[in-house]
Structure formats: C-alpha cells, structure tokens
Write a protein that holds these residues in place. Structure first.
Motif, PDB file in Angstrom:
ATOM      1  N   LYS A  83      -7.109   2.935  -8.963  1.00  0.00           N
ATOM      2  CA  LYS A  83      -8.564   3.096  -8.868  1.00  0.00           C
ATOM      3  C   LYS A  83      -9.238   1.987  -9.659  1.00  0.00           C
ATOM      4  CE  LYS A  83      -8.259   6.945  -6.510  1.00  0.00           C
ATOM      5  NZ  LYS A  83      -8.672   7.007  -5.107  1.00  0.00           N
ATOM      6  N   ARG A 107       0.807  -1.225   0.000  1.00  0.00           N
ATOM      7  CA  ARG A 107       0.000   0.000   0.000  1.00  0.00           C
ATOM      8  C   ARG A 107       0.835   1.267   0.000  1.00  0.00           C
ATOM      9  NH1 ARG A 107      -5.440  -0.389   0.736  1.00  0.00           N
ATOM     10  NH2 ARG A 107      -6.180  -2.511   1.108  1.00  0.00           N
ATOM     11  N   GLU A 140     -10.043   1.297  -5.474  1.00  0.00           N
ATOM     12  CA  GLU A 140      -9.124   0.901  -4.411  1.00  0.00           C
ATOM     13  C   GLU A 140      -9.119  -0.603  -4.154  1.00  0.00           C
ATOM     14  OE1 GLU A 140      -9.624   3.079  -0.843  1.00  0.00           O
ATOM     15  OE2 GLU A 140      -9.201   5.038  -1.747  1.00  0.00           O
TER      16      GLU A 140
END
Length: 295
Positions: free
Chosen positions: A136, A127, A138
């Motif tokens: 995108k 992350r 997520e």
C-alpha cells in the motif's frame, strides 16, 4: 594493396589469413562468465547476510561490477585478434551499449535478488508475489514492475543484443581456405563443454532465445555462403559454432524436462516456453532445502 575504408584500411588478403586457437582468451572468457555471471546469485545466497546487509551492495553486485569491466575488455581483445579487419564503429557502439545495458541490469537484478530474503518467489509474476501483492499504496506495485522491466527487458536487451552482435562480427572473420586449419585442438574440445553450458544458462536465464536462435541462423547462413567460396571455419570459428549447437541441444533438453510443469507454464505462457533456472530453483529446489532443514 589496401582498399580505403571509413573505419581504416581493409587489406585485400584479410580473408586469407588465419589465427591460431585463442586458448587464453576463450579460457578467461568462459571462466569469468561462470564465476562473475553464473556465480553472482550463488555468492549472494551462500555468503553470510551479516557481511552484506540488505541495504548495501551484495557480493553478487561486486561480481557484476567486475563482469561489466572484464567482459567488454575481453570482447575487444577478441576483436583485435581477428585476422580480418572488422567495422570499428559498430564494435565501439556495441561495447558502449553492452556496458550501459549490463549496468542497468546490475541495479534491477540486485534489488530483485535481495527480495528473495524477504520471500520473493521468482516463479511468480511481480503482482502475484505475496510480499508485493499487499503493498500500500498500490502504485508501489507499479514501481516494482518498472524495476522488473529494467532488469528483465531493457537491461537484457541492451546487454545481450550487442553481446551476440560482437560475437557474430568476430565470427565473420573466422574463415580460411586451408582445410587443414579447420580443426580444433584438444584444449578447445575440453573447453567446449563449459562454454556450451554457459550459453545454455545465458539463454534460459536471460530469456533471449529469439536473439540466440537468430544469431545461430545467421552464423549457419554465413558458413554455407562462405563454403561456396571454398572457405571453411578455422579453429576459433568451429569452437564458437559448435558451442552454439551444443547449447541449443541443452536448451531443448531443458524445455523437454520441464514441459509439463504447470506452475512454470503459467509464468511462461505463449509459444516459446523456456523456464529460467532461478525460477526453477525458487519453485522446487528452495522448497526442498527448506524441507531438509525442518528435518
């Protein structure tokens, strides 16, 4: 005379047999470990990207495929040469699990190493990586974390646990009552260096120190137990045992050298701090190469 066994006859004199040093097997084992395991990511980085597009298997993947076939074969040949009759069912299940775990790791490791060409940094968590952080939707980040889990946790566990279990099973048969047979030939001493160095790489890159140290403690306990019976390690057992000891010293030196590295400390929190060599490479060596190229 023999004692009936569920896995075959176990001869009463098994304990008192010994084997000469398996120079051929240990040499091939060490060589293929260095070439096919350690050499995997190196081949992927060195060879031209045009030869292996990012949407196709890399050279390292083919190395990994060869490793997944050759290593279990060599482990089986090693077990066959044991002077002691060993539990076949446990060996077979271990080999099957080993192949499955190494194959799972092949896929996860292939994708993770290909991400290096897109800017992925191994010294950062999934992350925290810039190329992952802005994805995108997520939920894609969750998918990459799943991939990392298969690569670094599930794949490593199913790969390394049976690997060290087989080595330990073989080690149990490496004892002899003849003290003169408890010597290593010169070839074994020369091979011990690269063998120990590979175990250092395996433990640090695979993040399997707990498994390694428990295997070593089990080996040490077995040595002391057999010593009370008047049995000592033969040349093959000495080679394996000393390789583990030297690797442990190399791991301690590696940890001491990087003890104060704040960035690596952040990625490897907790009591056991053992940085991966490739995380060190992407953090320090990769930047050094980039600086040289800019000059």
């Amino acid at each position: 005379p023999s004692v009936p066994s569920r896995h075959g006859a176990v001869k009463a004199e098994d304990t008192f047999k010994t084997s000469p040093f398996h120079l051929d097997l240990w040499f091939y084992f060490t060589l293929q470990n260095w070439v096919l395991d350690f050499g995997r990511p190196i081949a992927m980085i060195i060879l031209p990207l045009e030869w292996f597009p990012l949407n196709k298997p890399s050279a390292g993947d083919y190395f990994h495929m060869a490793y997944n076939v050759i290593t279990p074969f060599l482990l089986l040949k090693l077990i066959e040469r044991s002077p002691k009759t060993l539990p076949r069912s446990m060996v077979y299940v271990s080999i099957i699990t080993f192949v499955m775990g190494a194959s799972i790791h092949l896929v996860g490791d292939s994708v993770n190493h290909r991400l290096i060409f897109s800017g992925y940094q191994h010294h950062l968590s999934v992350r925290e990586n810039p190329i992952i952080r802005n994805l995108k939707p997520e939920t894609l980040i969750d998918s990459f974390e799943l991939l990392y889990y298969y690569d670094e946790y599930l794949g490593h566990s199913m790969w390394y646990i049976p690997f060290f279990l087989i080595l330990f099973i073989y080690f149990t048969g490496c004892f002899t009552p003849v003290a003169e047979q408890s010597r290593m030939p010169v070839a074994a001493m020369l091979l011990m260096g690269p063998s120990s160095l590979y175990y250092w790489y395996l433990v640090t890159e695979g993040q399997i120190f707990i498994l390694y140290i428990f295997t070593f403690f089990a080996m040490m306990a077995l040595v002391m137990h057999q010593k009370r019976k008047g049995l000592v390690l033969d040349s093959n057992g000495l080679f394996l045992f000393y390789s583990f000891i030297i690797a442990l010293l190399l791991i301690a030196g590696w940890v001491g050298w990087l003890w104060n590295d704040k960035i690596l400390r952040k990625k490897y929190p907790g009591v056991i701090y053992i940085p991966e060599p490739w995380a060190f490479y992407t953090l320090h060596m990769n930047n050094l190469h980039a600086a040289r190229e800019s000059l």
